[in-house]
Design a protein around this motif. Structure first.
Motif, PDB file in Angstrom:
ATOM      1  N   ARG A  50     -10.134 115.434  32.997  1.00 57.70           N
ATOM      2  CA  ARG A  50     -10.247 114.722  34.274  1.00 57.70           C
ATOM      3  C   ARG A  50      -8.901 114.449  34.927  1.00 57.70           C
ATOM      4  N   ASN A  51      -7.844 114.390  34.126  1.00 56.62           N
ATOM      5  CA  ASN A  51      -6.510 114.123  34.673  1.00 56.62           C
ATOM      6  C   ASN A  51      -5.750 115.436  34.894  1.00 56.62           C
ATOM      7  N   ASP A  52      -4.482 115.303  35.272  1.00 57.08           N
ATOM      8  CA  ASP A  52      -3.702 116.493  35.610  1.00 57.08           C
ATOM      9  C   ASP A  52      -2.688 116.856  34.529  1.00 57.08           C
ATOM     10  N   SER A  56      -3.348 112.490  28.393  1.00 61.61           N
ATOM     11  CA  SER A  56      -3.079 111.551  29.485  1.00 61.61           C
ATOM     12  C   SER A  56      -2.922 110.111  28.997  1.00 61.61           C
ATOM     13  N   GLN A  60       0.298 108.736  30.565  1.00 60.17           N
ATOM     14  CA  GLN A  60       0.094 107.867  31.711  1.00 60.17           C
ATOM     15  C   GLN A  60      -0.193 106.415  31.350  1.00 60.17           C
ATOM     16  N   ASN A 113      -8.123 118.201  36.329  1.00 64.05           N
ATOM     17  CA  ASN A 113      -8.748 117.569  37.502  1.00 64.05           C
ATOM     18  C   ASN A 113     -10.229 117.897  37.596  1.00 64.05           C
TER      19      ASN A 113
END
Length: 409
Positions: A50-52, A56, A60, A113
């Motif tokens: 889901r993240n880039d 993550s 992040q 993503n």
């Protein structure tokens, strides 16, 4: 339908994509580990993230001073170890570089993503359908690798909406430098709460750490040896409860009686408690000395947050500039996985370790063992072997069918 093996493709929105191998949800260490093990067995896979970025949670949501709590040999992913020049306890940035090297080594390319909105098994076609905002993916196998720490846990605390200062979860905390000279209420006394409080001290803040429940605090090392490593070695020969007694004796010898510091121990031993509830003992990296010196103040549970501070259940009331929620994380599986009763309402497998890795109809899980990266490595190898056996059977059947068709032509 067309096959899809990496992110280097373009498709029309909502075009159905038939994936030849398993679909893996999550590109953290668990997702990468199972993808690598599958590849090692000749099985392709697709990772939806889901993240880039990879990992993550580490990239992040982790604070700057974070290091692995266990020696690196207990945190290696399968088939590819840490660099020899890494320290015993790698830093956050070293671990991230290791994860990136791991993905490069096995040529793993997640599709970034891609937020999984819904995943469900279609009995009529015998496939899993995984729907994101852009595509619908279909596969015989679905591997849930989002883990136990997918979403920040934010407890309901009376009056917190009234507070005038900053309220931040540790998932958004980076450094104590943002809180210099502040009075900070840290809610939670696990490894994160302890380390954040220690970090705040080193930046001249005044942390007040809320201890709501009992907690086991253990030394990270005993006589230069990893406490966890000693425990793992003993468990091969000694009953669990005797190992717990050894750990508590070592803790009392090196750390003293933590009850006097407001950190009361549970009646259940640290390993037994971890196995039963998933509650991890705290490995001390310096916070206890700051508690003894009074730089970190231990507080009872919060009764209510006020406009300028907090009221505590023991009657005390204090003012604070900021509040940090060191309240952990939770699984998000129930939000998107539908039609399966393999998971509890809390998003954890109902089947206990060591059999929590496999469900029904091609459903697998990795990263839900409550045993860290050691559990991830173990489950990844099992999943890969199991799917590889099915993969070879399917391939052999296709080859026989193709041969029969060729003979008839």
């Amino acid at each position: 339908m067309g096959s899809c093996e990496n992110q280097e493709f373009e498709c029309k929105k909502q075009k159905p994509l038939l994936i030849e191998g398993p679909i893996i949800v999550g590109a953290g260490p668990s997702g990468l580990a199972v993808a690598a093990c599958l590849k090692n067995n000749g099985v392709p896979s697709v990772i939806l993230e889901r993240n880039d970025c990879l990992a993550s949670l580490w990239q992040q949501r982790a604070y700057d001073r974070l290091k692995l709590h266990l020696p690196k040999q207990f945190c290696e992913l399968p088939l590819f170890g840490f660099p020899e020049n890494f320290p015993k306890y790698p830093t956050k940035h070293q671990f991230i570089s290791y994860v990136e090297s791991y993905a490069n080594h096995f040529s793993i390319k997640p599709i970034f993503n891609q937020v999984v909105e819904k995943a469900e098994f279609f009995q009529s076609i015998g496939l899993w359908r995984v729907k994101t905002q852009d595509f619908e993916y279909f596969s015989r196998w679905l591997i849930v690798a989002t883990g136990e720490n997918a979403e920040p846990m934010r407890p309901e605390i009376a009056g917190i909406e009234k507070f005038d200062g900053t309220v931040v979860h540790t998932s958004r905390y980076k450094s104590g430098s943002d809180f210099g000279n502040q009075r900070v209420l840290v809610v939670g006394c696990g490894n994160s709460g302890m380390e954040v409080s220690l970090d705040l001290c080193r930046h001249n803040a005044s942390p007040y750490m809320v201890v709501r429940n009992t907690v086991h605090v253990l030394p990270r090392e005993v006589f230069g040896f990893s406490t966890f490593g000693i425990a793992m070695a003993l468990l091969k020969w000694v009953p669990l409860r005797l190992v717990d007694k050894f750990l508590l004796l070592a803790a009392n010898f090196t750390l003293g009686n933590t009850d006097r510091l407001g950190l009361k121990r549970p009646k259940t031993g640290p390993i037994e408690l971890k196995n039963a509830t998933g509650k991890t003992p705290v490995l001390d990296v310096g916070a206890l000395s700051q508690i003894r010196s009074g730089k970190i103040k231990v507080m009872n549970g919060v009764r209510e947050i006020t406009k300028s501070g907090a009221k505590f259940i023991d009657g005390q009331e204090k003012e604070f500039d900021s509040i940090i929620l060191a309240t952990g994380y939770k699984s998000n599986v129930p939000v998107w996985l539908k039609g399966s009763d393999f998971f509890t309402e809390d998003g954890l497998p109902k089947t206990p370790f060591p059999n929590s890795w496999k469900g029904e109809k091609g459903l697998y899980t990795v990263g839900f063992t409550r045993r860290g990266l050691l559990g991830t490595a173990s489950d990844s190898l099992k999943i890969a072997r199991d799917i590889a056996d099915q993969w070879r059977t399917i391939k052999d059947t296709k080859n026989i069918c193709n041969s029969q068709i060729a003979l008839q032509m």
